[in-house]
Design a protein around this motif. Structure first.
Motif, PDB file in Angstrom:
ATOM      1  N   ALA A 137       0.844  -1.130   0.009  1.00 51.05           N
ATOM      2  CA  ALA A 137       0.103   0.036   0.118  1.00 51.05           C
ATOM      3  C   ALA A 137       0.702   1.260   0.091  1.00 51.05           C
ATOM      4  N   PHE A 138       1.530   1.535  -0.926  1.00 48.66           N
ATOM      5  CA  PHE A 138       2.614   2.322  -1.220  1.00 48.66           C
ATOM      6  C   PHE A 138       2.005   3.948  -1.146  1.00 48.66           C
ATOM      7  N   ASP A 139       0.664   3.958  -1.217  1.00 52.67           N
ATOM      8  CA  ASP A 139      -0.084   5.276  -1.430  1.00 52.67           C
ATOM      9  C   ASP A 139      -0.984   5.533  -0.292  1.00 52.67           C
ATOM     10  N   TRP A 140      -0.608   4.841   1.036  1.00 53.45           N
ATOM     11  CA  TRP A 140      -1.547   5.021   2.133  1.00 53.45           C
ATOM     12  C   TRP A 140      -0.877   5.019   3.490  1.00 53.45           C
ATOM     13  N   ALA A 141      -1.242   6.111   4.336  1.00 57.94           N
ATOM     14  CA  ALA A 141      -0.663   6.256   5.490  1.00 57.94           C
ATOM     15  C   ALA A 141      -1.666   6.762   6.313  1.00 57.94           C
ATOM     16  N   LEU A 142      -1.477   6.289   7.898  1.00 53.03           N
ATOM     17  CA  LEU A 142      -2.495   7.088   8.883  1.00 53.03           C
ATOM     18  C   LEU A 142      -2.112   8.363   8.826  1.00 53.03           C
ATOM     19  N   SER A 143      -0.936   8.874   8.913  1.00 51.27           N
ATOM     20  CA  SER A 143      -0.720  10.320   8.836  1.00 51.27           C
ATOM     21  C   SER A 143       0.926  10.247   8.281  1.00 51.27           C
ATOM     22  N   PRO A 144       1.335  11.304   7.723  1.00 46.27           N
ATOM     23  CA  PRO A 144       2.716  11.233   7.158  1.00 46.27           C
ATOM     24  C   PRO A 144       3.909  10.885   7.922  1.00 46.27           C
ATOM     25  N   THR A 145       3.899  11.143   9.437  1.00 37.85           N
ATOM     26  CA  THR A 145       5.010  10.544  10.109  1.00 37.85           C
ATOM     27  C   THR A 145       4.744   9.394  10.953  1.00 37.85           C
ATOM     28  N   HIS A 146       3.251   8.801  10.840  1.00 31.99           N
ATOM     29  CA  HIS A 146       2.835   7.643  11.646  1.00 31.99           C
ATOM     30  C   HIS A 146       3.632   6.600  11.322  1.00 31.99           C
ATOM     31  N   PRO A 147       3.897   5.665  12.043  1.00 33.33           N
ATOM     32  CA  PRO A 147       4.753   4.296  12.021  1.00 33.33           C
ATOM     33  C   PRO A 147       3.847   3.781  10.652  1.00 33.33           C
ATOM     34  N   GLU A 148       2.730   3.602  10.769  1.00 33.99           N
ATOM     35  CA  GLU A 148       1.863   3.096   9.586  1.00 33.99           C
ATOM     36  C   GLU A 148       1.879   3.830   8.575  1.00 33.99           C
ATOM     37  N   ARG A 149       3.001   4.183   7.632  1.00 33.30           N
ATOM     38  CA  ARG A 149       2.954   5.090   6.562  1.00 33.30           C
ATOM     39  C   ARG A 149       3.575   4.325   5.246  1.00 33.30           C
ATOM     40  N   GLU A 150       3.704   4.994   4.200  1.00 32.55           N
ATOM     41  CA  GLU A 150       3.962   4.403   3.086  1.00 32.55           C
ATOM     42  C   GLU A 150       5.197   3.721   2.964  1.00 32.55           C
ATOM     43  N   GLU A 151       6.259   4.205   3.642  1.00 35.40           N
ATOM     44  CA  GLU A 151       7.536   3.514   3.755  1.00 35.40           C
ATOM     45  C   GLU A 151       7.693   2.110   4.297  1.00 35.40           C
ATOM     46  N   ARG A 211      -0.567  -4.274   4.931  1.00 34.53           N
ATOM     47  CA  ARG A 211      -0.703  -3.430   5.903  1.00 34.53           C
ATOM     48  C   ARG A 211      -2.227  -2.662   5.732  1.00 34.53           C
ATOM     49  N   PRO A 212      -2.857  -2.024   6.609  1.00 36.34           N
ATOM     50  CA  PRO A 212      -2.254  -2.113   7.838  1.00 36.34           C
ATOM     51  C   PRO A 212      -2.721  -3.133   8.707  1.00 36.34           C
ATOM     52  N   PRO A 213      -2.389  -3.484   9.823  1.00 37.64           N
ATOM     53  CA  PRO A 213      -2.702  -4.481  10.742  1.00 37.64           C
ATOM     54  C   PRO A 213      -4.145  -4.578  11.150  1.00 37.64           C
ATOM     55  N   GLY A 214      -4.262  -5.576  12.090  1.00 44.77           N
ATOM     56  CA  GLY A 214      -5.742  -5.839  12.549  1.00 44.77           C
ATOM     57  C   GLY A 214      -6.305  -6.376  13.816  1.00 44.77           C
ATOM     58  N   HIS A 215      -4.931  -6.985  14.470  1.00 42.55           N
ATOM     59  CA  HIS A 215      -5.291  -7.672  15.516  1.00 42.55           C
ATOM     60  C   HIS A 215      -5.811  -6.964  16.929  1.00 42.55           C
ATOM     61  N   HIS A 216      -5.818  -5.602  16.840  1.00 43.28           N
ATOM     62  CA  HIS A 216      -6.595  -4.799  17.824  1.00 43.28           C
ATOM     63  C   HIS A 216      -7.747  -4.545  17.758  1.00 43.28           C
ATOM     64  N   ALA A 217      -8.379  -4.841  16.332  1.00 43.57           N
ATOM     65  CA  ALA A 217      -9.808  -4.438  16.210  1.00 43.57           C
ATOM     66  C   ALA A 217     -10.590  -5.615  16.955  1.00 43.57           C
ATOM     67  N   PHE A 264     -10.905   1.553  25.007  1.00 46.12           N
ATOM     68  CA  PHE A 264     -10.295   2.908  24.472  1.00 46.12           C
ATOM     69  C   PHE A 264      -9.716   2.790  23.224  1.00 46.12           C
ATOM     70  N   TYR A 265     -10.077   3.737  22.252  1.00 41.51           N
ATOM     71  CA  TYR A 265      -9.355   3.661  20.982  1.00 41.51           C
ATOM     72  C   TYR A 265      -8.442   4.617  20.967  1.00 41.51           C
ATOM     73  N   ASP A 266      -6.985   4.285  20.925  1.00 41.45           N
ATOM     74  CA  ASP A 266      -5.971   5.153  21.328  1.00 41.45           C
ATOM     75  C   ASP A 266      -5.933   5.920  19.880  1.00 41.45           C
ATOM     76  N   THR A 267      -5.975   5.426  18.715  1.00 38.91           N
ATOM     77  CA  THR A 267      -5.654   6.049  17.379  1.00 38.91           C
ATOM     78  C   THR A 267      -6.743   7.007  17.141  1.00 38.91           C
ATOM     79  N   ASP A 268      -8.153   6.962  17.564  1.00 36.82           N
ATOM     80  CA  ASP A 268      -9.094   7.989  17.199  1.00 36.82           C
ATOM     81  C   ASP A 268      -9.634   8.462  18.264  1.00 36.82           C
ATOM     82  N   ASN A 269      -9.144   8.240  19.365  1.00 38.69           N
ATOM     83  CA  ASN A 269      -9.528   8.802  20.686  1.00 38.69           C
ATOM     84  C   ASN A 269     -11.047   8.751  21.275  1.00 38.69           C
ATOM     85  N   ILE A 270     -11.418   7.412  21.156  1.00 42.31           N
ATOM     86  CA  ILE A 270     -13.053   7.068  21.270  1.00 42.31           C
ATOM     87  C   ILE A 270     -12.933   6.133  22.596  1.00 42.31           C
TER      88      ILE A 270
END
Lengths: 438, 564
Positions: free
Chosen positions: A15-29, A107-113, A354-360
């Motif tokens: 998924a070279f064209d998708w990131a949670l946000s530009p410097t997020h660990p879950e990014r294009e790189e 990616r992205p992963p799924g085991h916390h869902a 608690f949803y840490d990524t989305d603050n829910i």
């Protein structure tokens, strides 16, 4: 020329064209250097190894597993559907007999869902393995499945989804929850009242190395798997136990991962976390690929590996030994759940999520029908700071006709009486999937 | 305006074809049998033949496709090569031992091109000494990740120095990754280097003798383009397996292909299949395989199946089959066993040779298997066309299932849906209708299909591809095959990289004396990744691939469609 002892399909989708946000660990790189390494090693030219394109999961595949609020399209992105579809493709390769084994490098992963999804937590929105497993159960009939989660974080999402399922054995090895997100995964969490001993948590102390991990696989995981005799063994292959991982504190090496995979011998591996994208992922992924294919991985040595620094302490070894002595009884002779509440024929749990990524913040009331004929159907009342009180009802695979009927009746009742903003029914027995409220 | 003439020669397995082309079309053509042990003689005799039809002095250029290097490799007539390989973490390089003088050295470069363990000079010296002792004069020097950092390969070449007549450095051949393929490509390049250079010298002499000393010589490549002889002398490996490409380029030069299409080259024993997407031929994803050795030599995507005009009919368990055996010529041409052409003769689709012999052969063979002759002949044609159709479908499916790496490509990627079929080769005209029925697609047979290969050779342009790799954290840019390695500014970006890749490619070509048009330069991949460490952006990792795409010479564009 190299030839794989086990044929292996690799669903590689970075998924070279998708990131949670530009410097997020879950990014294009994230899988860029893994791709470089696999290409440079000529892995896809090895006889018996093939690269395969993922499927794209559709909403129905997600809603066979999850209660999604307010709706699936709003809690997922296309990349989530591709990652889940990658896992589905891996399972399809193995079950169709096209390949002995498959590795979904997605990616992205799924085991916390978890079962109920209001947003993204721990970088995960939907559970790739669960979507794959339920797809397999729906289309190929396999029922008895084992998931061994070797991500450094507790696989709390997968645990939640299969908590009440006696046919899915879930084993999680992870860094002790007292020292790492999500803070759960203790041995006392060992499955719901109808699936006692089908969830096994193995918390390991920080700085556990190859020795400790392999000891746990040999002394705890292997004997349990040999007894459970699953039709499929799935490895949730998180790679953040690596000694270079920036957000965890373990000491596993690429060769350790290779050996772990060899001992575990999974049919399918699905990538989970792992964010040391230069120092670990290229090597760990290569070692896993070679181990799954039955090839020599002893040459996969990280450039910055200093054996003395990753060797675990004697104290850790002693601690892990003790764990290995105590944990198997959780499966072979599980203790009763003393915290259980039973009201009007239902087991009741209250959960805060608690949803840490989305603050829910989500609050759930969970009701499991205590049925003498089957594992019972599930009723979940949930609300969060994003979604008003909503309802999910599931009659899972293997419930009796009466439970399936009662599940449907309660869903209809909720529509008539109201009180829920959204309601979703998953009836696996009659294959009825409905949602209302939007 | 008056141009010089172009001479295209395709030395094939059985025939050597030549055409001379001027602005009005085919000015001369010849076909002679290939003299297997003496390819130079075949080339000379075909040039001799065309020069009887046109003045030799007006031939401005010779484009040559030859099986010289392919044959040498297949027959094992190659030179001993000293291979020096530096591995590093991962698969042991000795798993890819290609030859006797194979030396694995320690040292490592990582995926970003960072030196993580220096090469051991003592090991290098010992390896070179061992090769020298055995009289080795051709070398290949390859390290893992050399396209990201050519340092080790350059150092190996330096140490080998005078001991060698040729040292092929992996990164000089291609900037693409794949260590085992790079090893094989570099090895073969050195193994056929001397043979090719001797041949090139001999061709030069012959041309002078035949009055073509003014002609520039280009060598055909498997990617459908050419390279100047000077370049071919350095990378002769690029000349392998160019035959199918010549035919495909022939179709391109004769017909104005714009849609997704299938090309079938139906010969005596085999049918070669190629696929065009929006009029452009598809390439092999990584490179062509020589025998069981995959390489990084760029190639058009072609598949060959054992069905052709001379393929023998057989009946097995009530199923009528065609090929892959070819016991001899068709009965119509004096053979002893009925073939596909005989079946076509029987059905009245063809009128090749002795039709009565075809009919008699089909009747006897049908009687032997308790079939009616018409039924046997019809089922044979159906079987042949069915096999071609199945193979084409499998190939299209494979192309459509090629992995992609972005969500955009996965969800919105284009699928190939062929809408037209072009057929060439001996039985092309005969099988036109059966193929039309089997595919339900429009079918065309170009007029001059018999010399399409030589026309393709004559008209195809010079191609070349380069890969650029830039890392703004290390402040380094590499274009491995052009030997470019320079410092960049921290703000270097994808736009700059695209521009630099295209410019470097064009100026390299022009320096080699190849006039190249900017419009033919195509960026095939361009990506820039933010590199993040500790939540902070530390640089960009930029990769650009660009090529001069295969196609026909600009000034002959007007011929397009006229020969179709």
């Amino acid at each position: 020329m190299l030839k794989a002892a086990h044929s292996l399909g690799i669903v590689f989708f970075p998924a070279f064209d998708w990131a949670l946000s530009p410097t997020h660990p879950e990014r294009e790189e994230r899988l860029l250097y893994t791709q470089d390494q696999l290409e440079e090693e000529g892995v896809f030219d090895i006889e018996g190894i093939a690269e395969v394109k993922p499927l794209v999961a559709d909403v129905a595949d997600v809603e066979r597993v999850h209660f999604t609020f307010p709706e699936t399209e709003l809690v997922t992105t296309r990349s989530h559907l591709v990652a889940a579809g990658g896992a589905m493709r891996a399972a399809q390769l193995v079950l169709s007999g096209a390949r002995d084994k498959a590795f979904a490098l997605v990616r992205p992963p799924g085991h916390h869902a978890m079962k109920s999804v209001h947003g993204t937590r721990g970088f995960c929105a939907i559970n790739n393995e669960a979507i794959m497993i339920e797809h397999v159960r729906e289309t190929h009939g396999a029922r008895r499945i084992a998931v061994v989660d070797t991500d450094c974080h507790h696989g709390d999402g997968t645990q939640d989804i299969y908590w009440h399922d006696p046919d899915v054995l879930f084993i999680s090895l992870h860094q002790d929850g007292r020292t790492l997100y999500p803070g759960t995964g203790f041995p006392a969490e060992c499955g719901g009242p109808k699936a006692r001993g089908r969830t096994i948590n193995i918390p390991l102390p920080p700085q556990t190395g190859d020795e400790g991990f392999l000891m746990v696989i040999e002394r705890v995981v292997r004997p349990i798997l040999d007894d459970f005799k699953p039709e499929l063994v799935i490895n949730s292959a998180g790679q953040d136990n690596h000694f270079t991982d920036p957000i965890t504190d373990m000491n596993v090496t690429a060769r350790g991962y290779g050996r772990l995979n060899e001992l575990l011998n999974p049919d399918i591996a699905v990538l989970e976390g792992g964010y040391s994208i230069q120092g670990a992922l290229p090597y760990v992924n290569l070692a896993i690929v070679l181990a799954m294919a039955g090839l020599d991985y002893s040459g996969v040595v990280e450039p910055d590996l200093e054996p003395a620094r990753v060797r675990q302490s004697n104290r850790t070894t002693e601690y892990v030994k003790r764990l290995c002595g105590e944990l198997p009884r959780l499966y072979f002779n599980p203790p009763p759940d003393t915290s259980l509440t039973r009201e009007n024929g239902y087991f009741v749990r209250r959960k805060e999520i608690f949803y840490d990524t989305d603050n829910i913040r989500e609050t759930q009331m969970e009701f499991l029908r205590d049925c003498e004929h089957c594992p019972g159907f599930l009723r979940l009342e949930t609300r969060s700071n994003r979604v008003p009180l909503s309802l999910g009802i599931e009659a899972p695979v293997g419930v009796c006709g009466a439970c399936a009927e009662e599940a449907r009746r309660q869903f209809e009742d909720a529509q008539l009486k109201g009180g829920f903003r959204y309601a979703q029914l998953i009836d696996r027995v009659n294959k009825i999937y409905q949602r209302i409220g939007f | 305006m008056q141009w010089g003439m172009l001479l295209g020669i395709d030395v094939g397995g059985t025939h050597t074809d030549a055409v001379v082309i001027d602005e009005s079309g085919i000015a001369a053509s010849c076909k002679v049998p290939t003299e297997h042990g003496n390819l130079l003689a075949s080339v000379e005799s075909v040039i001799d033949c065309v020069c009887r039809q046109v003045p030799a002095a007006e031939i401005e250029r010779l484009n040559l496709s030859t099986t010289l290097t392919t044959n040498a490799i297949v027959e094992g007539k190659t030179e001993e090569v000293g291979v020096l390989a530096v591995g590093g973490p991962g698969i042991d390089p000795t798993d890819f031992m290609l030859c006797r003088h194979f030396h694995a050295l320690s040292g490592a470069i990582d995926h970003r091109g960072q030196l993580i363990r220096p090469m051991k000079e003592s090991e290098l010296a010992a390896a070179v000494a061992a090769c020298r002792k055995d009289g080795i004069r051709a070398y290949a020097a390859v390290s893992k990740f050399s396209p990201r950092n050519p340092g080790m390969e350059n150092r190996m070449a330096e140490v080998i120095g005078e001991a060698a007549d040729v040292v092929t450095r992996g990164h000089a051949l291609t900037g693409r990754l794949n260590f085992p393929r790079r090893l094989a490509t570099a090895y073969f390049n050195s193994a056929i280097w001397r043979l090719f250079n001797d041949f090139a010298d001999a061709v030069g002499k012959s041309l002078r003798r035949l009055g073509l000393s003014a002609a520039r010589v280009n060598i055909l490549k498997a990617d459908g383009g050419t390279m100047p002889l000077s370049m071919a002398r350095e990378m002769p490996v690029e000349s392998i397996l160019s035959g199918p490409a010549a035919s495909i380029m022939g179709i391109i030069s004769m017909c104005d292909i714009v849609h997704d299409s299938i090309i079938l080259d139906i010969g005596g024993t085999t049918t070669d299949i190629a696929i065009f997407a929006k009029g452009a031929p598809l390439m092999e994803p990584d490179g062509i395989a020589i025998g069981s050795h995959p390489t990084l030599v760029r190639s058009l995507l072609t598949r060959s199946i054992g069905v052709g005009g001379d393929s023998a009919l057989s009946v097995l368990a009530e199923e009528v089959r065609v090929g892959p055996q070819r016991p001899g010529p068709a009965m119509a041409a004096g053979g002893g066993h009925p073939t596909l052409i005989d079946a076509c003769n029987h059905l009245g689709l063809a009128g090749h040779g002795d039709i009565a012999r075809s009919r008699a052969g089909i009747e006897r063979f049908a009687a032997d298997h308790s079939l009616k002759p018409e039924e046997l002949a019809q089922r044979a044609v159906d079987a042949a066309v069915g096999r071609i159709r199945d193979e084409v479908r499998a190939m299209v499916k494979e192309v459509n299932e090629r992995p992609v790496y972005t969500i955009h490509e996965l969800l919105e990627g284009r699928r190939i849906v062929p809408s037209k079929i072009y057929i060439m080769g001996g039985p092309a005209e005969v099988l036109k209708m059966p193929i039309f029925k089997a595919f339900s697609l429009s079918v065309s047979v170009p007029q001059s299909y018999a010399v399409a290969n030589a026309v393709g050779a004559a008209l195809t342009r010079t191609t070349r591809s380069v890969e650029l790799f830039a890392d703004t954290e290390q402040l380094r840019l590499h274009i491995p095959t052009l030997g470019v390695s320079r410092v960049i500014e921290p703000d270097y970006d994808l736009e700059a990289a695209r521009r630099d890749a295209a410019r470097s490619l064009l100026s390299f070509m022009r320096a080699e004396g190849v006039p190249s048009r900017e419009e033919n330069v195509e960026i095939t991949q361009a990506s820039s990744f933010n590199m993040v460490e500790g939540g902070r952006l530390v640089g960009r990792n930029i990769r650009v691939k660009c090529q001069i795409r295969p196609g026909i010479l600009h000034r002959y564009k007007e011929l397009l469609g006229r020969l179709c």
